[in-house]
Design a protein around this motif. Structure first.
Motif, PDB file in Angstrom:
ATOM      1  N   ASP A 195       0.803  -1.022   0.111  1.00  0.00           N
ATOM      2  CA  ASP A 195       0.016  -0.214   0.121  1.00  0.00           C
ATOM      3  C   ASP A 195       0.749   1.309   0.191  1.00  0.00           C
ATOM      4  O   ASP A 195       0.719   2.451  -0.636  1.00  0.00           O
ATOM      5  N   ILE A 196       1.869   1.139   0.867  1.00  0.00           N
ATOM      6  CA  ILE A 196       2.739   2.456   0.948  1.00  0.00           C
ATOM      7  C   ILE A 196       3.533   2.707  -0.405  1.00  0.00           C
ATOM      8  O   ILE A 196       3.650   3.850  -0.765  1.00  0.00           O
ATOM      9  N   TYR A 197       3.904   1.608  -0.910  1.00  0.00           N
ATOM     10  CA  TYR A 197       4.767   1.653  -2.119  1.00  0.00           C
ATOM     11  C   TYR A 197       3.846   2.329  -3.293  1.00  0.00           C
ATOM     12  O   TYR A 197       4.212   3.358  -3.909  1.00  0.00           O
ATOM     13  N   ARG A 198       2.521   1.927  -3.470  1.00  0.00           N
ATOM     14  CA  ARG A 198       1.735   2.531  -4.368  1.00  0.00           C
ATOM     15  C   ARG A 198       1.195   3.730  -3.895  1.00  0.00           C
ATOM     16  O   ARG A 198       1.172   4.561  -4.833  1.00  0.00           O
ATOM     17  N   ARG A 199       0.807   4.079  -2.698  1.00  0.00           N
ATOM     18  CA  ARG A 199       0.138   5.298  -2.311  1.00  0.00           C
ATOM     19  C   ARG A 199       0.847   5.920  -1.004  1.00  0.00           C
ATOM     20  O   ARG A 199       0.482   5.895  -0.103  1.00  0.00           O
ATOM     21  N   PRO A 200       2.281   6.381  -1.345  1.00  0.00           N
ATOM     22  CA  PRO A 200       2.889   6.907  -0.122  1.00  0.00           C
ATOM     23  C   PRO A 200       2.199   8.064   0.299  1.00  0.00           C
ATOM     24  O   PRO A 200       1.505   8.827  -0.435  1.00  0.00           O
TER      25      PRO A 200
ATOM     26  N   LEU B 246       2.889  19.781  -5.893  1.00  0.00           N
ATOM     27  CA  LEU B 246       4.301  19.115  -6.139  1.00  0.00           C
ATOM     28  C   LEU B 246       3.931  17.901  -7.009  1.00  0.00           C
ATOM     29  O   LEU B 246       2.821  17.093  -6.493  1.00  0.00           O
ATOM     30  N   LEU B 247       4.679  17.550  -7.866  1.00  0.00           N
ATOM     31  CA  LEU B 247       4.446  16.490  -8.430  1.00  0.00           C
ATOM     32  C   LEU B 247       5.485  15.343  -8.178  1.00  0.00           C
ATOM     33  O   LEU B 247       6.691  15.664  -8.315  1.00  0.00           O
ATOM     34  N   GLY B 248       5.254  13.846  -7.963  1.00  0.00           N
ATOM     35  CA  GLY B 248       6.141  13.065  -7.588  1.00  0.00           C
ATOM     36  C   GLY B 248       6.272  11.878  -8.894  1.00  0.00           C
ATOM     37  O   GLY B 248       5.085  11.370  -9.029  1.00  0.00           O
ATOM     38  N   ILE B 249       7.148  11.677  -9.299  1.00  0.00           N
ATOM     39  CA  ILE B 249       7.121  10.498 -10.635  1.00  0.00           C
ATOM     40  C   ILE B 249       8.518   9.709 -10.307  1.00  0.00           C
ATOM     41  O   ILE B 249       9.372  10.200 -10.417  1.00  0.00           O
ATOM     42  N   ARG B 250       7.854   8.330 -10.214  1.00  0.00           N
ATOM     43  CA  ARG B 250       9.104   7.481 -10.141  1.00  0.00           C
ATOM     44  C   ARG B 250       9.892   7.116 -11.294  1.00  0.00           C
ATOM     45  O   ARG B 250       9.164   7.054 -12.414  1.00  0.00           O
ATOM     46  N   PRO B 251      11.192   7.009 -11.312  1.00  0.00           N
ATOM     47  CA  PRO B 251      11.764   6.945 -12.736  1.00  0.00           C
ATOM     48  C   PRO B 251      11.281   5.945 -13.695  1.00  0.00           C
ATOM     49  O   PRO B 251      11.524   6.150 -14.794  1.00  0.00           O
ATOM     50  N   HIS B 252      10.722   4.707 -13.310  1.00  0.00           N
ATOM     51  CA  HIS B 252      10.204   3.821 -14.160  1.00  0.00           C
ATOM     52  C   HIS B 252       8.831   4.237 -14.820  1.00  0.00           C
ATOM     53  O   HIS B 252       8.131   3.602 -15.614  1.00  0.00           O
ATOM     54  N   HIS B 253       8.144   5.393 -14.323  1.00  0.00           N
ATOM     55  CA  HIS B 253       7.064   5.907 -14.886  1.00  0.00           C
ATOM     56  C   HIS B 253       7.542   6.877 -16.065  1.00  0.00           C
ATOM     57  O   HIS B 253       6.570   7.480 -16.582  1.00  0.00           O
TER      58      HIS B 253
ATOM     59  N   LEU C 139       0.630   8.994 -16.760  1.00  0.00           N
ATOM     60  CA  LEU C 139      -0.191   9.734 -15.889  1.00  0.00           C
ATOM     61  C   LEU C 139      -0.552   8.924 -14.809  1.00  0.00           C
ATOM     62  O   LEU C 139      -0.895   9.399 -13.596  1.00  0.00           O
ATOM     63  N   ASP C 140      -0.955   7.675 -14.895  1.00  0.00           N
ATOM     64  CA  ASP C 140      -1.445   6.862 -13.762  1.00  0.00           C
ATOM     65  C   ASP C 140      -0.054   6.639 -12.565  1.00  0.00           C
ATOM     66  O   ASP C 140      -0.638   6.221 -11.494  1.00  0.00           O
ATOM     67  N   GLY C 141       0.990   7.137 -13.025  1.00  0.00           N
ATOM     68  CA  GLY C 141       2.141   6.891 -12.018  1.00  0.00           C
ATOM     69  C   GLY C 141       2.436   8.273 -11.536  1.00  0.00           C
ATOM     70  O   GLY C 141       3.102   8.409 -10.578  1.00  0.00           O
ATOM     71  N   CYS C 142       1.734   9.006 -11.569  1.00  0.00           N
ATOM     72  CA  CYS C 142       1.914  10.248 -10.822  1.00  0.00           C
ATOM     73  C   CYS C 142       1.328  10.391  -9.408  1.00  0.00           C
ATOM     74  O   CYS C 142       0.299   9.998  -9.278  1.00  0.00           O
ATOM     75  N   LEU C 143       2.421  10.840  -8.674  1.00  0.00           N
ATOM     76  CA  LEU C 143       1.652  10.991  -7.317  1.00  0.00           C
ATOM     77  C   LEU C 143       1.796  12.721  -7.154  1.00  0.00           C
ATOM     78  O   LEU C 143       2.661  13.196  -7.417  1.00  0.00           O
ATOM     79  N   TYR C 144       0.577  13.183  -6.553  1.00  0.00           N
ATOM     80  CA  TYR C 144       0.592  14.523  -6.399  1.00  0.00           C
ATOM     81  C   TYR C 144       0.492  14.776  -4.728  1.00  0.00           C
ATOM     82  O   TYR C 144       0.082  14.129  -4.036  1.00  0.00           O
ATOM     83  N   PHE C 145       1.147  15.960  -4.527  1.00  0.00           N
ATOM     84  CA  PHE C 145       1.299  16.321  -3.224  1.00  0.00           C
ATOM     85  C   PHE C 145       1.003  17.872  -2.858  1.00  0.00           C
ATOM     86  O   PHE C 145       1.186  18.725  -4.057  1.00  0.00           O
ATOM     87  N   ASP C 146       0.664  18.300  -1.685  1.00  0.00           N
ATOM     88  CA  ASP C 146       0.636  19.551  -1.430  1.00  0.00           C
ATOM     89  C   ASP C 146       1.739  20.160  -1.210  1.00  0.00           C
ATOM     90  O   ASP C 146       2.845  19.568  -1.468  1.00  0.00           O
TER      91      ASP C 146
ATOM     92  N   ASP D  54       3.101  21.433   1.290  1.00  0.00           N
ATOM     93  CA  ASP D  54       3.889  20.817   2.563  1.00  0.00           C
ATOM     94  C   ASP D  54       4.079  19.375   2.489  1.00  0.00           C
ATOM     95  O   ASP D  54       4.766  18.834   3.362  1.00  0.00           O
ATOM     96  N   GLY D  55       3.908  18.886   1.324  1.00  0.00           N
ATOM     97  CA  GLY D  55       4.235  17.294   1.273  1.00  0.00           C
ATOM     98  C   GLY D  55       3.468  16.273   1.407  1.00  0.00           C
ATOM     99  O   GLY D  55       3.491  15.230   1.456  1.00  0.00           O
ATOM    100  N   THR D  56       2.102  16.676   1.853  1.00  0.00           N
ATOM    101  CA  THR D  56       0.823  15.641   2.118  1.00  0.00           C
ATOM    102  C   THR D  56       0.397  15.105   0.876  1.00  0.00           C
ATOM    103  O   THR D  56       0.234  15.989  -0.256  1.00  0.00           O
ATOM    104  N   ALA D  57       0.222  13.860   0.762  1.00  0.00           N
ATOM    105  CA  ALA D  57      -0.022  13.314  -0.584  1.00  0.00           C
ATOM    106  C   ALA D  57      -1.622  13.601  -0.884  1.00  0.00           C
ATOM    107  O   ALA D  57      -2.468  13.539   0.004  1.00  0.00           O
ATOM    108  N   ILE D  58      -2.027  13.791  -2.094  1.00  0.00           N
ATOM    109  CA  ILE D  58      -3.446  13.967  -2.466  1.00  0.00           C
ATOM    110  C   ILE D  58      -4.056  12.703  -3.294  1.00  0.00           C
ATOM    111  O   ILE D  58      -3.327  12.271  -4.164  1.00  0.00           O
ATOM    112  N   TYR D  59      -5.027  12.240  -2.560  1.00  0.00           N
ATOM    113  CA  TYR D  59      -5.524  11.144  -3.513  1.00  0.00           C
ATOM    114  C   TYR D  59      -7.047  11.332  -3.617  1.00  0.00           C
ATOM    115  O   TYR D  59      -7.717  11.607  -2.697  1.00  0.00           O
TER     116      TYR D  59
END
Lengths: 288, 369
Positions: free
Chosen positions: B232-237, B286-293, B355-362, B364-369
């Protein structure tokens, strides 16, 4: 079917070492060997004597006594210095500002010239003016190392312990600090007592350095001369005449060069033999 | 009856709870106040960089260190002041810690001897564990004559044979060679969970944490930033720190701007705002995107993609994976793609961002789901 080409020039590479060892050890040793088998009356006139001097030395009560005293002295100081050294090393701090203070204090006796050590202890122990001698006597203990063999032995041993325990401490301390902290944690988790930690972790881990410490202390104590000649000069009587002092008396006091040379060789081989036996036993132990 | 009950609890696994536990040494905060509940019989991983406080946390659980404040609870019972040897725990370290002049058998048998078991019983239990860890043929050997991998297996065997309620593993595979590490990584969770122990495994490698599975606590500078199921944490930090810790090669992070249903990496590209993000006010995120995406090859047709172009700064090929470091509009990005793709430095390059691999953050770094 040997197809190797043999180059004689390879020998040249060994020559420097051969020369060094020759001048350093073999040639001086050969002069002693020369005296050990011959009689001389000066003017470089020599008569062949064979093994006469060796027989004479080995059969003399004087040599036996000195040898026994030597064994006794070495045994006593090893029995005191090794456990004491380990105990001090164990009680020294492992970290913090006191480490360097302790190390300097420990190294101090090792830095003092040996004849100074002898002179210090001589004056320190003098029964009429020395701090130690005077204090003991004023406490009602009859102490005079210049007249009583027992006092002389006690002083001699005390001096050696003071001078050389530090060496054992420093080596044991080096061995102790090399033990990773995790070993102590693991022992705590197992609920091991302090004694168990010492016996099953610290002592086995210190084995190598302690082997070296014992070997060094054995050799040095077996050849002790400088401090002792200043402290007691072998007296009172012959009570502290250990092998090296006896040898000097024989060679330079009486000028019996033949027997003295024979004794030198015997002395040398005893040290060599004991070291070899000791080392082999230790190493065999290690392998098992 | 009483004795029976006591022997049962001895083999019962524990839940471990840290309640407001912190550790301050000489004014330096090693661990910020932590609240953490590790369930019994779980395989738990502590993941964090070096000096993030993994070892301190393990030591606090073990009782090797006392917390500056807060409580440690085992199965709901306060054990903060209880000494290490009464907690029935086992610990394995990065260094191979064994009794130096015991044989292999005696080393594995040592916890059983401390527990006062009978020789027959000891022989049987050591035999079983040795079989499990493939140490049977070495039982008579001296520790010093064995390789590092074998020595570490002995340390693990000692921890297993103890049937401790709590087993703490501090980067136990870090000093082993690659192959052995792979193999033990697979076996360890199985072995320890089967033995009924609660396990805490500290590691600094994200990949290792993923392979071990179970639950995971993410550590960053002495703080537990997230705890939960590993997958879970890996998929949705939950936050940027978790995402950063759990990504190797490092995750790409960049500023994005949301305005009226469109998200843009200014000066690079833009795409439709995803569902979850739609209610948020416009502004910077903030956008986080893992290198394999970020892949060099165009993937399957129905994946939602945007293309980004940049210049190659460094191209590494490691095994069957290509890593390309590139510069995109003044920022450094890393892309990871399967296969071997040689590229030369300074070359212009196009990557496909999933785009499915994009992780969005505030901000302050809190994830947005």
């Amino acid at each position: 079917m040997i197809n190797k080409t043999i180059r004689q020039s390879a020998w040249l590479f060994v020559v420097p070492v051969v020369l060094l060892v020759a001048f350093n050890a073999l040639i001086p040793l050969m002069t002693v060997v020369n005296y050990a088998f011959q009689e001389t009356f000066g003017d470089n006139v020599f008569f062949w004597e064979g093994l006469t001097w060796f027989e004479q030395v080995l059969n003399s009560d004087r040599f036996h006594d000195a040898f026994l005293r030597q064994i006794m002295f070495t045994s006593i100081i090893l029995l005191i210095e090794v456990p004491l050294g380990i105990a001090i090393a164990l009680s020294m701090p492992r970290k913090g500002p006191w480490v360097s203070v302790c190390l300097v204090l420990m190294a101090l006796p090792l830095l003092i010239p040996w004849n100074v050590v002898g002179a210090m202890w001589n004056i320190f122990a003098l029964p009429d003016i020395g701090l130690l001698g005077y204090s003991l006597n004023s406490m009602g203990i009859d102490y005079n190392f210049t007249q009583q063999p027992i006092s002389a032995w006690a002083t001699m041993i005390l001096m050696d312990v003071w001078h050389w325990t530090s060496l054992v401490v420093l080596l044991a301390y080096a061995g102790l600090t090399a033990i990773p902290e995790a070993y102590y944690q693991a022992a705590r988790i197992d609920g091991a007592s302090k004694w168990a930690v010492f016996k099953w972790i610290q002592l086995p881990k210190m084995k190598r350095v302690l082997t070296i410490a014992i070997l060094l202390r054995f050799m040095d104590s077996f050849m002790i001369y400088t401090e002792l000649i200043v402290l007691t000069g072998g007296g009172p009587g012959n009570s502290t005449t250990l092998l090296s002092i006896d040898l000097v008396k024989l060679a330079l006091g009486q000028f019996d060069l033949g027997p003295a040379a024979a004794m030198s060789l015997i002395y040398f081989f005893i040290v060599l033999l004991i070291c070899w036996v000791f080392y082999t036993l230790m190493m065999k132990n290690e392998k098992q | 009856m009483c004795i029976y009950a006591a022997s049962i609890t001895r083999f019962l696994a524990l839940s471990v709870e840290l309640r407001n536990v912190d550790k301050v040494v000489d004014g330096m905060v090693h661990i910020h106040p932590v609240n953490l509940l590790l369930q019994d019989r779980e395989f738990n991983v502590l993941l964090g960089a070096t000096l993030s406080g993994k070892t301190t946390l393990l030591r606090l659980m073990a009782g090797l260190e006392k917390p500056s404040s807060g409580e440690v609870l085992f199965s709901g019972k306060n054990v903060t002041g209880v000494s290490v040897q009464k907690r029935n725990i086992a610990m394995v370290y990065q260094e191979f810690i064994n009794y130096p002049n015991f044989s292999v058998f005696d080393n594995i048998a040592s916890p059983l001897r401390v527990a006062g078991k009978k020789p027959d019983q000891i022989k049987q239990e050591v035999g079983e564990i040795a079989e499990l860890l493939r140490l049977s043929e070495f039982l008579d050997r001296d520790i010093a004559s064995l390789s590092g991998g074998q020595q570490q297996r002995i340390a693990l065997a000692r921890a297993l044979v103890k049937r401790a309620s709590l087993v703490l593993l501090d980067e136990p595979l870090a000093n082993l060679d690659y192959k052995l590490r792979e193999q033990l990584r697979e076996e360890l969770p199985r072995l320890f969970v089967a033995s009924g122990s609660t396990v805490v495994y500290a590691t600094s490698e994200p990949e290792e944490a993923l392979m071990l599975g179970g639950h995971i606590a993410m550590l960053h500078e002495g703080k537990v930033v997230q705890y939960g199921k590993t997958t879970d944490i890996y998929r949705r930090p939950g936050n940027l720190e978790s995402a950063r810790i759990f990504s190797h090669p490092p995750i790409n992070v960049t500023t994005i701007v949301k305005s009226s249903g469109v998200i843009a990496i200014p000066g690079v590209t833009e795409w439709q705002c995803p569902e979850v993000f739609r209610d948020r006010p416009d502004g910077e995120y903030l956008l986080g995107i893992r290198p394999h995406h970020l892949s060099l090859t165009s993937p399957e047709r129905d994946a939602r993609l945007v293309t980004i172009s940049g210049t190659v700064q460094l191209a590494e090929i490691s095994g069957s994976v290509s890593l390309v470091h590139m510069r995109i509009n003044g920022n450094d990005w890393i892309s990871e793609s399967g296969g071997i793709h040689p590229h030369s430095i300074g070359e212009s390059i196009k990557v496909y961002m999933h785009l499915d691999g994009c992780l969005y953050f505030d901000r302050d770094g809190t994830a947005i789901y």
